[in-house]
Design an enzyme around this catalytic site. Sequence first.
Site, PDB file in Angstrom:
ATOM      1  N   THR A  21      37.514  49.497  41.418  1.00  8.92           N
ATOM      2  CA  THR A  21      38.349  50.501  42.073  1.00  8.92           C
ATOM      3  C   THR A  21      39.834  50.192  41.972  1.00  8.92           C
ATOM      4  O   THR A  21      40.652  50.889  42.545  1.00  8.92           O
ATOM      5  CB  THR A  21      37.975  50.649  43.567  1.00  8.92           C
ATOM      6  N   GLY A  22      40.188  49.120  41.216  1.00  5.78           N
ATOM      7  CA  GLY A  22      41.597  48.780  41.085  1.00  5.78           C
ATOM      8  C   GLY A  22      42.087  47.998  42.296  1.00  5.78           C
ATOM      9  O   GLY A  22      41.302  47.484  43.088  1.00  5.78           O
ATOM     10  N   LEU A  23      43.420  47.934  42.416  1.00  7.40           N
ATOM     11  CA  LEU A  23      44.026  47.168  43.513  1.00  7.40           C
ATOM     12  C   LEU A  23      44.045  48.067  44.748  1.00  7.40           C
ATOM     13  O   LEU A  23      44.973  48.822  44.958  1.00  7.40           O
ATOM     14  CB  LEU A  23      45.447  46.760  43.105  1.00  7.40           C
ATOM     15  N   HIS A  24      43.003  48.003  45.564  1.00  7.09           N
ATOM     16  CA  HIS A  24      42.971  48.898  46.717  1.00  7.09           C
ATOM     17  C   HIS A  24      43.580  48.231  47.954  1.00  7.09           C
ATOM     18  O   HIS A  24      44.176  47.170  47.862  1.00  7.09           O
ATOM     19  CB  HIS A  24      41.562  49.460  46.947  1.00  7.09           C
ATOM     20  N   ALA A  25      43.430  48.894  49.099  1.00  9.54           N
ATOM     21  CA  ALA A  25      44.230  48.501  50.263  1.00  9.54           C
ATOM     22  C   ALA A  25      44.036  47.055  50.704  1.00  9.54           C
ATOM     23  O   ALA A  25      45.002  46.320  50.897  1.00  9.54           O
ATOM     24  CB  ALA A  25      43.935  49.455  51.423  1.00  9.54           C
TER      25      ALA A  25
END
Lengths: 98, 542
Positions: A21-25
């Site tokens: 999901t990539g660099l998430h929160a």
Amino acid sequence: MTDSTAFVPAASGAAVVVDPTGLHARPAVKLTKLAKGFEATIRLRAGGEGNWVNAKSPNAVMKMKARSGEVLNFEAAGSDAEQAVLALVALVERNFDD
Amino acid sequence: MTELVFSGQIASPGLALGRLHLRKKTQARQRSAGDAAAEEAALLAAIDQAARQLESLAEQSDSAGAEILEFQGALLDDDDLIDPIVRALRGGEAAHDAWKRTLDVEIADYAKGADEIFEARAADLRDLRDRVLGILSGEEETEIALPEGAILATENLSPSGFLSLDAKRCLGLVLREGSAHGHVAMLARARGLPLLIGLGADYEQLIDESQVVLDAEAGKLVLDPSETSWARARARFEQRGSEAEELRAYLEKPAVTSEGEAVAVMINVDSPALLSDIDPAHCDGIGLTRTEFLFHEGSLPDEERQYGIYATILHWAAGRTVTIRTLDAGGDKPIPGLTPEGESNPFLGLRGLRLSLAYPEVFKVQLRALARAAALGPLKVMAPMVTLPSEFDRFVALFDAALTELEGEGVPAARPQLGMMIEVPAAALTTAAFDADFFSIGSTDLTQYVTASARDCPAVGDLLDPGNPAVLELIERVVNAGLRKGVEVSLCGDMAGEPDLLPLLLAAGLRQVSVSPARLAVTKSAVAAYPGGAITGLGGAS
């Protein structure tokens, strides 16, 4: 901070975002919390052409919208620059301990 | 008082019976600004208080909730974000103006690009913006006090507002607005709390403290239900409770009839956002992906974005077959600017493949993205609302043209299996004439066309019965045509998820069905209960 002419890095390093999901929160918050623990000024960017952002700003790091498979490049200047880059690269390589 | 039935979009499925708690609109209080020093002190105090509120909320939240709150908390401690606001206050701007102005710029930044993950971040910032503004204007903490057994109705709800709800008192949620992709929807699903959104203008008709049935299985809210409706809902509610226990065991096992024959049970996907809640090992792949969700942002996303979405779905399926239906707009799913306006009978109008063929340039974007996704894994692509073989041939020709174009550009692509939905009675009667790689019976639309009863007309709801012998006869006819042709036939539609109808489908020879994820376990248990005795050898292991 984003003025690249004034920034002379004492250390640099890179690591790939592996989370699908990539660099998430949560990772973005972890990264900035770790960065804040160092005296050094630290900046990073996604890929080789994006804007440099302050590694201590969760908002700026989140807004890079770093996707899965992208390389995060770190640069740091200051007394503990080297340790800072090593620690941050290791965090990304561990996929933020997720 | 007669009962009133309102429709909404299901954001978290479930059933709840209770008393409506209508949240009153809060008037934004006016706040007058002090001098620069007072404004700075006010903002810093508000930020400090907001941080403490978020921390105490996070302590009571599950991990998904805590993640949202943690990010909001981190933003309050972001010097790059806060320092410019403080400087603006020193320059004479009022605290609430400077805060709102700055946050609004950031929100717009996150919201652009129509990415679900960043849309969720935009929601976080709105939430945080309003929390600090509320504190600045002297509002008490915005916690919603609920009576026992309440079904909360509110215009909209922030993630932190959701997390502050008393889970023991709140049985369900109804929103005037809301998004099925948003944080609140995700949190509600994780908690198993029924959530109906998008009530729109109907919201004005809700009455505080009335008795309601929140049917987030059918997408309905029944206000002041009749005794019969209430009793029926109550019975269903109790049945769901006992079913849930029993059914859990079926989820993890493949579906097999009592005679040991395997039946493929796949899922229908309305929105890829919902996939993260589902274990792919619980199903035999995706039998239907409705791509209308692509239009939620107003316009069709470009090829790159669509490709990314399709790739995500294939990645989730981890080697299982994924069936994607091309855009099925029109009918009860209008898209402004694309579907025709003022059709006297949209269900019989320019919809499904008919609409796509009328806009080949729009269609091409989707076909190119699908051809590229087909290179990544086992993909099947099907067209909706096909009436004539010539329409299907045009669909195939457009697909092949897109494929040739991609090959010419050196972009990796592949030809997936190309199939079609059988929903139009004409296609059901002439199935053998279509040169398709597979057929998928859309039982919901087939039923409406065979019984001449519109899906959106409650007055003829009793006639809209998929168990009508005429519908079953057509289904059997399609199954047999597929069998003779050596082409696989499946069925995607609500009827496959109904335990009283599924045996009829199995008896007709169907061995592949696709149901909504919430009906997976029920369907598998109905398969297990099926005594057998039908035409065998169709579909299943392809």
